[in-house]
Design an enzyme around this catalytic site. Sequence first.
Site, PDB file in Angstrom:
ATOM      1  N   GLY A  28       1.783   2.146  10.880  1.00 50.00           N
ATOM      2  CA  GLY A  28       3.105   3.277  11.018  1.00 50.00           C
ATOM      3  C   GLY A  28       3.689   3.316  12.381  1.00 50.00           C
ATOM      4  CG  HIS A  59      -5.742   2.373   4.448  1.00 50.32           C
ATOM      5  ND1 HIS A  59      -6.038   2.953   6.077  1.00 50.32           N
ATOM      6  CD2 HIS A  59      -4.977   1.555   4.440  1.00 50.32           C
ATOM      7  CE1 HIS A  59      -4.407   2.899   5.554  1.00 50.32           C
ATOM      8  NE2 HIS A  59      -3.683   1.980   6.139  1.00 50.32           N
ATOM      9  CD  GLU A  71      -4.364  -2.020   6.877  1.00 52.26           C
ATOM     10  OE1 GLU A  71      -2.949  -2.272   6.789  1.00 52.26           O
ATOM     11  OE2 GLU A  71      -4.701  -0.750   6.581  1.00 52.26           O
ATOM     12  CD  GLU A 126      -3.619   5.995   6.083  1.00 53.79           C
ATOM     13  OE1 GLU A 126      -2.985   5.873   5.087  1.00 53.79           O
ATOM     14  OE2 GLU A 126      -2.457   5.290   7.120  1.00 53.79           O
ATOM     15  CG  ASN A 142      -1.806   1.399   1.416  1.00 51.42           C
ATOM     16  OD1 ASN A 142      -1.912   1.859   0.129  1.00 51.42           O
ATOM     17  ND2 ASN A 142      -2.149   0.926   2.384  1.00 51.42           N
ATOM     18  CD1 TRP A 143       4.055   0.792  -2.248  1.00 46.58           C
ATOM     19  CD2 TRP A 143       4.301   2.494  -4.433  1.00 46.58           C
ATOM     20  NE1 TRP A 143       4.895   0.460  -2.917  1.00 46.58           N
ATOM     21  CE2 TRP A 143       4.963   1.342  -4.252  1.00 46.58           C
ATOM     22  CE3 TRP A 143       4.719   3.458  -5.277  1.00 46.58           C
ATOM     23  CZ2 TRP A 143       6.492   1.082  -5.120  1.00 46.58           C
ATOM     24  CZ3 TRP A 143       5.968   3.176  -6.280  1.00 46.58           C
ATOM     25  CH2 TRP A 143       6.604   1.749  -5.795  1.00 46.58           C
ATOM     26  CE  LYS A 144      -0.409   3.948   5.050  1.00 49.55           C
ATOM     27  NZ  LYS A 144      -0.552   3.109   6.257  1.00 49.55           N
ATOM     28  CB  SER A 200       4.317  -2.297  12.342  1.00 54.66           C
ATOM     29  OG  SER A 200       4.128  -0.376  12.413  1.00 54.66           O
TER      30      SER A 200
HETATM   31  P1  PGA Z   1       1.954   0.321   7.391  1.00 56.32           P
HETATM   32  O1  PGA Z   1       0.722   0.419   6.924  1.00 56.32           O
HETATM   33  O2  PGA Z   1       3.015  -1.111   7.132  1.00 56.32           O
HETATM   34  O3  PGA Z   1       3.368   1.415   7.635  1.00 56.32           O
HETATM   35  O4  PGA Z   1       2.499   0.265   8.777  1.00 56.32           O
HETATM   36  C1  PGA Z   1      -0.528   0.334   7.080  1.00 56.32           C
HETATM   37  C2  PGA Z   1      -1.172   0.344   6.306  1.00 56.32           C
HETATM   38  O5  PGA Z   1      -1.683   1.169   6.967  1.00 56.32           O
HETATM   39  O6  PGA Z   1      -1.974  -0.735   5.458  1.00 56.32           O
END
Ligand code: PGA
Length: 247
Positions: free
Chosen positions: A171, A91, A165, A93, A8-10, A210
């Site tokens: 993160g 997601h 998640e 976010e 997931n490159w966001k 993470s």
């Molecule tokens: P992360 O993000 O691996 O940087 O914790 C995972 C995600 O948000 O899909």
Amino acid sequence: MRPFIVANWKMHGLKADMNEVKAIDSAAAKFDHIDVGIGLPATLIHLAAQNAGHAQIGAQDCHQAQQGAHTGCLSAAMLSEAGASFSIVGHSERRADQAETSRLIAQKARSLQNASMGAILCIGEDLATRQSGTALDFVAGQLVESLALADDTSLSPERLTIAYEPIWAIGTGHVPELTDIAAMHSKLRSQLVSSFGPAGDAIRILYGGSVKASNAKDILALKNVNGALVGGASLKAESFVPIIAAA
Ligand code: PGA
């Protein structure tokens, strides 16, 4: 069940990062018993699809409608035509930044399924919910809400992937105890079987938050953990490919 390891490159990635896509694609060719996906910014989907023959190229969101007056949004058909075969939806976010509800996310997943695309539907609890001891029931409830469509029908189990998640693990470098991950995935498996019958057993449940090379092997060995959704460690092939290898 084939493991599914998804990047997931966001909001990261420019054309110059295509060398990372190519390197990840080479690893996908090598580990051909694993499904590898790369969830990219929409601007890179077309180029990445031209450069990848083994990894699945995906998006990170999609509008719930097929078309219409929705300035700035992209439909499943548009993403598919650009070369995406799946999209992440819901997601945390986006649930937080764009105030997306579970009901909306179900509609987005349905629009992907209608376009013959895969949907990776994300769920997960925040830290306060984890600390209050109610995470299992909270996330199972979020799953039920995210599968339900307005007309009292449900999403199809076809081309559906669930990503658990925990928000507090994204993160942060903090990962739940392995026993807590296993307990959550077992709870979600039971819920999927109760929602879909035997088809619920075939839906992959990814863990995200993470994940890195050093913890991937232990997490991916857990029962009902059928892959990983990886953010930070997925941006570079040198940190992402070892996670594919761990699967
Ligand atoms: P992360 O993000 O691996 O940087 O914790 C995972 C995600 O948000 O899909």
